[in-house]
Design an enzyme around this catalytic site. Structure first.
Site, PDB file in Angstrom:
ATOM      1  N   GLU A  20       0.858  -1.179   0.000  1.00 52.52           N
ATOM      2  CA  GLU A  20       0.000   0.000   0.000  1.00 52.52           C
ATOM      3  C   GLU A  20       0.895   1.229   0.000  1.00 52.52           C
ATOM      4  O   GLU A  20       1.807   1.339   0.818  1.00 52.52           O
ATOM      5  CB  GLU A  20      -0.912   0.015   1.220  1.00 52.52           C
ATOM      6  CG  GLU A  20      -1.850   1.223   1.268  1.00 52.52           C
ATOM      7  CD  GLU A  20      -2.781   1.216   2.472  1.00 52.52           C
ATOM      8  OE1 GLU A  20      -3.696   2.056   2.501  1.00 52.52           O
ATOM      9  OE2 GLU A  20      -2.585   0.372   3.376  1.00 52.52           O
ATOM     10  N   GLU A  50      -9.417   9.713   4.988  1.00 48.61           N
ATOM     11  CA  GLU A  50      -9.584   8.738   6.060  1.00 48.61           C
ATOM     12  C   GLU A  50     -10.035   9.508   7.299  1.00 48.61           C
ATOM     13  O   GLU A  50      -9.311  10.378   7.791  1.00 48.61           O
ATOM     14  CB  GLU A  50      -8.277   8.018   6.357  1.00 48.61           C
ATOM     15  CG  GLU A  50      -7.888   6.985   5.324  1.00 48.61           C
ATOM     16  CD  GLU A  50      -6.657   6.193   5.751  1.00 48.61           C
ATOM     17  OE1 GLU A  50      -6.655   4.975   5.544  1.00 48.61           O
ATOM     18  OE2 GLU A  50      -5.709   6.809   6.273  1.00 48.61           O
TER      19      GLU A  50
END
Length: 252
Positions: free
Chosen positions: A141, A234
């Site tokens: 990621e 997020e």
């Protein structure tokens, strides 16, 4: 000899072309809602940490789409727990499943602003995943944070005061300077680039330069395939509205 000329009638069949689907600009709030935008993007309401919240919600809507340039708004409020509750994001749906060695550039533009109420814990970031095979499970990621609001990247090493320790500092990429953090989320190796100075609300650069840095300095293999490319916020706690006025990303 007498020739009889018969009229020839040419019949042209009517062709009905499919109409393009109208852009869905309505608000969506479901935990896993997905809203397509042409064939290029999907707005994803990824509320994977919803169960960790005492209360709250996350809603988003697309506001415009012109060619490959899109805009959207995300409204969220979360209380309770310490983990991320949602990652509402714009996902690229074309040009993926290519080996890093075969990617020339990933140009992007992202102009955004955010209004908040009180203290929030969140980030605004690009989020990419690579895999050993096309469409396979994510192995790495790669996050490029444009803003850090009292949050923190995943790190394998922490300082004595509990702050994450970067593996490299003051890296110049895409017109800005970054610190790089590295660690694991239990499923993926996570590389996080954070700006060394403030918040970047207008970003115009080549995401591929970050991938090239990782392949040159951090052991990311050029044989890996880019399987996911997203951008969003997020959200962990607080109340905020993220407004993206201009966004585009392509893989070349």
């Amino acid at each position: 000899m007498l020739f009889t000329l018969l009229p020839i009638i040419l019949a042209t069949a009517a062709v009905t072309l499919p109409l393009a689907s109208p852009l869905d600009t309505s608000a969506h709030c479901g935990q896993w809602d997905s809203v397509g935008a042409g064939s290029t993007y999907s707005l994803l309401l990824d509320q994977w940490g919803l169960s960790g919240a005492t209360s709250g919600s996350d809603c988003a809507r697309i506001t415009s789409l012109q060619g490959s340039t899109i805009a959207w708004v995300t409204n969220w409020t979360w209380t309770g727990g310490s983990g991320v509750k949602s990652f509402t994001n714009m996902q690229l749906d074309v040009g993926l499943d290519r080996q890093l060695a075969n990617i020339t550039s990933i140009p992007t533009v992202w102009d955004w602003s955010q209004s908040t109420q009180g203290k929030i814990v969140a980030d605004v970031a690009y989020d990419l995943f690579t895999s050993a095979t096309p469409g396979g499970s994510g192995a790495n990621e790669i996050m490029i944070w444009l803003a850090n609001f009292n949050a923190g990247p995943i790190s394998a090493v922490y300082n004595s005061d509990g702050t994450p320790q970067p593996v490299a500092s003051n890296i110049s990429l895409a017109g800005h300077t970054w610190d790089l953090y590295s660690g694991s989320n239990g499923a993926n190796n996570v590389f996080s680039f954070l700006p060394t100075n403030g918040t970047i609300t207008t970003f115009n650069g080549d995401v591929n330069t970050f991938l090239k840095y990782l392949t040159a300095h951090e052991g990311l293999s050029t044989s890996q395939y880019l399987i996911t490319a997203q951008a969003g916020t997020e959200a962990t706690s607080g109340t905020a509205t993220l407004t993206t006025t201009k966004y585009s990303l392509t893989i070349e």
